[in-house]
Design a protein around this motif. Structure first.
Motif, PDB file in Angstrom:
ATOM      1  N   ASP A 147       0.831  -1.199   0.000  1.00 26.89           N
ATOM      2  CA  ASP A 147       0.000   0.000   0.000  1.00 26.89           C
ATOM      3  C   ASP A 147       0.869   1.254   0.000  1.00 26.89           C
ATOM      4  O   ASP A 147       2.028   1.237   0.420  1.00 26.89           O
ATOM      5  CB  ASP A 147      -0.913   0.000   1.228  1.00 26.89           C
ATOM      6  CG  ASP A 147      -2.118   0.911   1.063  1.00 26.89           C
ATOM      7  OD1 ASP A 147      -2.244   1.526  -0.020  1.00 26.89           O
ATOM      8  OD2 ASP A 147      -2.933   0.998   1.990  1.00 26.89           O
ATOM      9  N   MET A 148       0.289   2.344  -0.443  1.00 27.71           N
ATOM     10  CA  MET A 148       1.018   3.587  -0.638  1.00 27.71           C
ATOM     11  C   MET A 148       1.530   4.151   0.687  1.00 27.71           C
ATOM     12  O   MET A 148       0.798   4.239   1.674  1.00 27.71           O
ATOM     13  CB  MET A 148       0.110   4.608  -1.324  1.00 27.71           C
ATOM     14  CG  MET A 148       0.814   5.869  -1.768  1.00 27.71           C
ATOM     15  SD  MET A 148      -0.254   6.929  -2.788  1.00 27.71           S
ATOM     16  CE  MET A 148      -0.309   5.996  -4.313  1.00 27.71           C
ATOM     17  N   VAL A 149       2.817   4.507   0.700  1.00 28.77           N
ATOM     18  CA  VAL A 149       3.448   5.143   1.864  1.00 28.77           C
ATOM     19  C   VAL A 149       4.334   6.277   1.373  1.00 28.77           C
ATOM     20  O   VAL A 149       4.747   6.312   0.212  1.00 28.77           O
ATOM     21  CB  VAL A 149       4.296   4.133   2.667  1.00 28.77           C
ATOM     22  CG1 VAL A 149       3.422   3.057   3.283  1.00 28.77           C
ATOM     23  CG2 VAL A 149       5.381   3.514   1.771  1.00 28.77           C
ATOM     24  N   ARG A 150       4.621   7.220   2.261  1.00 25.80           N
ATOM     25  CA  ARG A 150       5.530   8.304   1.902  1.00 25.80           C
ATOM     26  C   ARG A 150       6.969   7.805   1.999  1.00 25.80           C
ATOM     27  O   ARG A 150       7.330   7.082   2.926  1.00 25.80           O
ATOM     28  CB  ARG A 150       5.311   9.509   2.816  1.00 25.80           C
ATOM     29  CG  ARG A 150       3.938  10.136   2.645  1.00 25.80           C
ATOM     30  CD  ARG A 150       3.758  11.358   3.532  1.00 25.80           C
ATOM     31  NE  ARG A 150       4.569  12.475   3.080  1.00 25.80           N
ATOM     32  CZ  ARG A 150       4.206  13.318   2.097  1.00 25.80           C
ATOM     33  NH1 ARG A 150       3.061  13.129   1.460  1.00 25.80           N
ATOM     34  NH2 ARG A 150       4.980  14.315   1.746  1.00 25.80           N
ATOM     35  N   SER A 151       7.779   8.232   1.048  1.00 21.95           N
ATOM     36  CA  SER A 151       9.154   7.749   0.967  1.00 21.95           C
ATOM     37  C   SER A 151      10.120   8.924   0.880  1.00 21.95           C
ATOM     38  O   SER A 151      10.055   9.721  -0.065  1.00 21.95           O
ATOM     39  CB  SER A 151       9.326   6.842  -0.258  1.00 21.95           C
ATOM     40  OG  SER A 151      10.673   6.514  -0.456  1.00 21.95           O
ATOM     41  N   VAL A 181       6.428   2.850  -8.132  1.00 25.34           N
ATOM     42  CA  VAL A 181       5.731   3.915  -8.867  1.00 25.34           C
ATOM     43  C   VAL A 181       5.386   5.008  -7.858  1.00 25.34           C
ATOM     44  O   VAL A 181       4.807   4.724  -6.802  1.00 25.34           O
ATOM     45  CB  VAL A 181       4.454   3.386  -9.552  1.00 25.34           C
ATOM     46  CG1 VAL A 181       3.701   4.528 -10.236  1.00 25.34           C
ATOM     47  CG2 VAL A 181       4.796   2.287 -10.560  1.00 25.34           C
ATOM     48  N   SER A 182       5.729   6.258  -8.162  1.00 23.71           N
ATOM     49  CA  SER A 182       5.514   7.351  -7.209  1.00 23.71           C
ATOM     50  C   SER A 182       4.252   8.146  -7.534  1.00 23.71           C
ATOM     51  O   SER A 182       3.658   7.996  -8.604  1.00 23.71           O
ATOM     52  CB  SER A 182       6.732   8.275  -7.172  1.00 23.71           C
ATOM     53  OG  SER A 182       6.940   8.863  -8.434  1.00 23.71           O
ATOM     54  N   MET A 183       3.865   9.005  -6.615  1.00 28.18           N
ATOM     55  CA  MET A 183       2.605   9.728  -6.667  1.00 28.18           C
ATOM     56  C   MET A 183       2.369  10.511  -7.954  1.00 28.18           C
ATOM     57  O   MET A 183       1.247  10.540  -8.463  1.00 28.18           O
ATOM     58  CB  MET A 183       2.489  10.643  -5.450  1.00 28.18           C
ATOM     59  CG  MET A 183       1.240  11.506  -5.442  1.00 28.18           C
ATOM     60  SD  MET A 183      -0.298  10.544  -5.539  1.00 28.18           S
ATOM     61  CE  MET A 183      -0.321   9.876  -3.882  1.00 28.18           C
ATOM     62  N   PRO A 184       3.351  11.206  -8.527  1.00 32.86           N
ATOM     63  CA  PRO A 184       3.066  11.970  -9.743  1.00 32.86           C
ATOM     64  C   PRO A 184       2.409  11.143 -10.846  1.00 32.86           C
ATOM     65  O   PRO A 184       1.585  11.665 -11.603  1.00 32.86           O
ATOM     66  CB  PRO A 184       4.455  12.464 -10.166  1.00 32.86           C
ATOM     67  CG  PRO A 184       5.198  12.596  -8.878  1.00 32.86           C
ATOM     68  CD  PRO A 184       4.722  11.438  -8.049  1.00 32.86           C
ATOM     69  N   GLY A 216      -8.457   7.033   5.524  1.00 34.23           N
ATOM     70  CA  GLY A 216      -8.829   8.439   5.452  1.00 34.23           C
ATOM     71  C   GLY A 216      -7.659   9.407   5.432  1.00 34.23           C
ATOM     72  O   GLY A 216      -7.867  10.622   5.406  1.00 34.23           O
ATOM     73  N   ASP A 217      -6.421   8.900   5.464  1.00 41.23           N
ATOM     74  CA  ASP A 217      -5.254   9.781   5.402  1.00 41.23           C
ATOM     75  C   ASP A 217      -5.159  10.419   4.013  1.00 41.23           C
ATOM     76  O   ASP A 217      -5.368   9.763   2.994  1.00 41.23           O
ATOM     77  CB  ASP A 217      -3.970   8.997   5.684  1.00 41.23           C
ATOM     78  CG  ASP A 217      -3.965   8.405   7.079  1.00 41.23           C
ATOM     79  OD1 ASP A 217      -4.388   9.111   8.017  1.00 41.23           O
ATOM     80  OD2 ASP A 217      -3.550   7.232   7.232  1.00 41.23           O
ATOM     81  N   LEU A 218      -4.818  11.680   3.984  1.00 41.26           N
ATOM     82  CA  LEU A 218      -4.748  12.432   2.735  1.00 41.26           C
ATOM     83  C   LEU A 218      -3.438  12.122   2.016  1.00 41.26           C
ATOM     84  O   LEU A 218      -2.360  12.455   2.498  1.00 41.26           O
ATOM     85  CB  LEU A 218      -4.859  13.929   3.036  1.00 41.26           C
ATOM     86  CG  LEU A 218      -5.085  14.874   1.867  1.00 41.26           C
ATOM     87  CD1 LEU A 218      -6.362  14.500   1.110  1.00 41.26           C
ATOM     88  CD2 LEU A 218      -5.182  16.304   2.383  1.00 41.26           C
ATOM     89  N   LEU A 219      -3.553  11.492   0.834  1.00 36.65           N
ATOM     90  CA  LEU A 219      -2.378  11.135   0.048  1.00 36.65           C
ATOM     91  C   LEU A 219      -2.036  12.188  -0.995  1.00 36.65           C
ATOM     92  O   LEU A 219      -0.867  12.381  -1.323  1.00 36.65           O
ATOM     93  CB  LEU A 219      -2.612   9.787  -0.651  1.00 36.65           C
ATOM     94  CG  LEU A 219      -2.896   8.589   0.256  1.00 36.65           C
ATOM     95  CD1 LEU A 219      -3.241   7.364  -0.578  1.00 36.65           C
ATOM     96  CD2 LEU A 219      -1.721   8.307   1.176  1.00 36.65           C
ATOM     97  N   ALA A 220      -3.059  12.821  -1.548  1.00 34.04           N
ATOM     98  CA  ALA A 220      -2.846  13.869  -2.551  1.00 34.04           C
ATOM     99  C   ALA A 220      -3.972  14.880  -2.442  1.00 34.04           C
ATOM    100  O   ALA A 220      -5.125  14.527  -2.194  1.00 34.04           O
ATOM    101  CB  ALA A 220      -2.795  13.268  -3.959  1.00 34.04           C
ATOM    102  N   ASP A 221      -3.603  16.140  -2.652  1.00 32.21           N
ATOM    103  CA  ASP A 221      -4.564  17.247  -2.521  1.00 32.21           C
ATOM    104  C   ASP A 221      -4.234  18.259  -3.612  1.00 32.21           C
ATOM    105  O   ASP A 221      -3.178  18.878  -3.584  1.00 32.21           O
ATOM    106  CB  ASP A 221      -4.435  17.878  -1.133  1.00 32.21           C
ATOM    107  CG  ASP A 221      -5.474  18.959  -0.870  1.00 32.21           C
ATOM    108  OD1 ASP A 221      -6.071  19.444  -1.841  1.00 32.21           O
ATOM    109  OD2 ASP A 221      -5.677  19.307   0.301  1.00 32.21           O
ATOM    110  N   GLU A 227      -0.903  17.019   1.804  1.00 33.80           N
ATOM    111  CA  GLU A 227      -0.687  15.589   1.857  1.00 33.80           C
ATOM    112  C   GLU A 227      -0.003  15.177   3.160  1.00 33.80           C
ATOM    113  O   GLU A 227       0.979  15.789   3.584  1.00 33.80           O
ATOM    114  CB  GLU A 227       0.165  15.124   0.675  1.00 33.80           C
ATOM    115  CG  GLU A 227      -0.491  15.292  -0.681  1.00 33.80           C
ATOM    116  CD  GLU A 227      -0.247  16.646  -1.311  1.00 33.80           C
ATOM    117  OE1 GLU A 227       0.179  17.562  -0.561  1.00 33.80           O
ATOM    118  OE2 GLU A 227      -0.491  16.797  -2.514  1.00 33.80           O
ATOM    119  N   GLY A 228      -0.546  14.148   3.775  1.00 36.28           N
ATOM    120  CA  GLY A 228       0.047  13.609   4.991  1.00 36.28           C
ATOM    121  C   GLY A 228      -0.244  14.409   6.246  1.00 36.28           C
ATOM    122  O   GLY A 228       0.210  14.025   7.323  1.00 36.28           O
ATOM    123  N   LEU A 229      -1.000  15.497   6.134  1.00 39.58           N
ATOM    124  CA  LEU A 229      -1.242  16.354   7.298  1.00 39.58           C
ATOM    125  C   LEU A 229      -2.601  16.132   7.944  1.00 39.58           C
ATOM    126  O   LEU A 229      -2.802  16.543   9.087  1.00 39.58           O
ATOM    127  CB  LEU A 229      -1.117  17.835   6.892  1.00 39.58           C
ATOM    128  CG  LEU A 229       0.233  18.265   6.316  1.00 39.58           C
ATOM    129  CD1 LEU A 229       0.202  19.748   5.967  1.00 39.58           C
ATOM    130  CD2 LEU A 229       1.356  17.961   7.293  1.00 39.58           C
TER     131      LEU A 229
END
Length: 363
Positions: A147-151, A181-184, A216-221, A227-229
């Protein structure tokens, strides 16, 4: 307009001003009801469009994940990965990366989890033995999508890592093939759909999107870039709570961080791991006022044009009513004078001891 009563007195139609006022107010009531109906219809149509956009994005994300996983699974079968020749392995990894630009890097680990070849030099020698996904591969899983995590090593972006077991020609566990694969790349999917919707709705409507994990964590805004806040479920955002509960839809809600009323379409992706931890949420929203502004402007313009013609007419009717009332009042005065004179004449007759005779001109 005047009319006689049963006793001959003259009275005006006193209800005429009230009728005129009612004639003026009734169109306003009807107009308000029509406006309310139009607003509800516009919001519903926009909400359905936003829900479709969110569903479209979710479907594209699902397809993206499937395609990238299929790429890695095919690469895992490449004979070059079993030769032990670092040059051949590197060429195989770079060949896939050159065809599919979505990958940040592709790496091959040995059976102990150490990276032995990678399209990014900085990955060489890195140990994945403590990574839960890699451990699942070692335990017998054929493929894993983490699953997606910040790196931090990927410029602070959120990333998804694809992992596939690599076996030797004898079928024995040889290591793992990892691709990131990254967020962009995922945000490009959002942007394509939002731009298409924006072009059909017009540039006056400002669309925005948010990307959530299943918690419910914000991954992209797209707007505030927070993001992440924030965790939108914990903040009580209705759309973030609804997206976790099931199918796509839309909801009118207050966007607390900007204190504006918005319409939000929501949808979620499907599962991709045994634990059911993918369930990404997609929110696409637009300010409610942006939806209504075009039609409200047209209604206001039509109302001003209509009012410009209606106000003089109402004024004329009220002036006519006032004129009739004044005429009636004057008539009442004359009528009362006549009655008073007649009464005085009768009193004179009653008080006289002699007879009075009244003759015409002929005697």
């Amino acid at each position: 307009m005047i009319a006689p009563t049963h006793n001959g007195a003259i009275v005006p139609y006193r209800w005429l001003p009230r009728l005129i006022i009612a004639m003026a107010v009734l169109p306003l009531i009807i107009g308000a009801a029509i406006l309310w109906s139009v607003e509800k219809r516009l919001v519903a149509d926009a909400g359905q469009g936003l829900a479709m956009a969110a569903t479209n994005i979710a479907g594209k994300l699902d397809m993206l994940l499937h395609e990238r996983m299929n790429d890695i699974q095919v690469l895992a079968q490449a004979p070059a990965l079993r030769t032990g020749n670092e040059r051949d392995i590197r060429q195989a990894l770079e060949a896939l990366e050159s065809v599919v630009s979505d990958y940040a890097w592709i790496s091959l680990t040995d059976a102990q989890g150490r990276v032995v070849s990678s399209t990014r030099e900085a990955q060489l020698g890195r140990a994945f033995s403590q990574d839960r996904g890699w451990q699942a591969l070692q335990g017998g899983a054929g493929a894993i999508i983490a699953d997606m995590v910040r790196s931090a090593e990927d410029d602070g972006n959120s990333v998804v890592t694809f992992m596939v077991s690599v076996k030797g020609s004898d079928g024995a566990w040889q290591g793992g093939l990892l691709a990131r694969v990254s967020m962009p790349v995922f945000e490009d999917v959002f942007a394509q759909t939002v731009v298409a919707l924006q072009s059909s709705w017009g540039t006056d409507l400002h669309l925005e999107y948010q990307f959530l994990n299943r918690h419910g964590d914000l991954l992209a805004d797209s707007l505030l870039r927070e993001e992440g806040l924030h965790n939108l479920q914990q903040l009580g955002v209705p759309s973030a709570q609804l997206v976790e509960q099931g199918p796509s839809g839309f909801v009118e809600e207050l966007f607390a961080r900007r204190q504006v009323n918005v319409v939000t379409g929501y949808a979620r992706t499907k599962d991709f791991d045994a634990q059911g931890e993918m369930h990404w949420g997609i929110l696409v929203r637009v300010d409610r006022l942006d939806i209504l502004t075009p039609i409200l402007a047209k209604i206001m313009k039509a109302g001003l044009v209509g009012g410009a013609g209606l106000i003089p007419l109402i004024g004329l009717l009220l002036w006519s009513s006032a004129t009739l009332n004044r005429a009636w009042a004057q008539t009442q005065v004359e009528h009362n004078r006549a009655l008073a004179a007649e009464a005085r004449f009768l009193k004179v007759l009653d008080a006289s001891p002699d007879a009075f005779v009244m003759t015409d001109s002929g005697g």
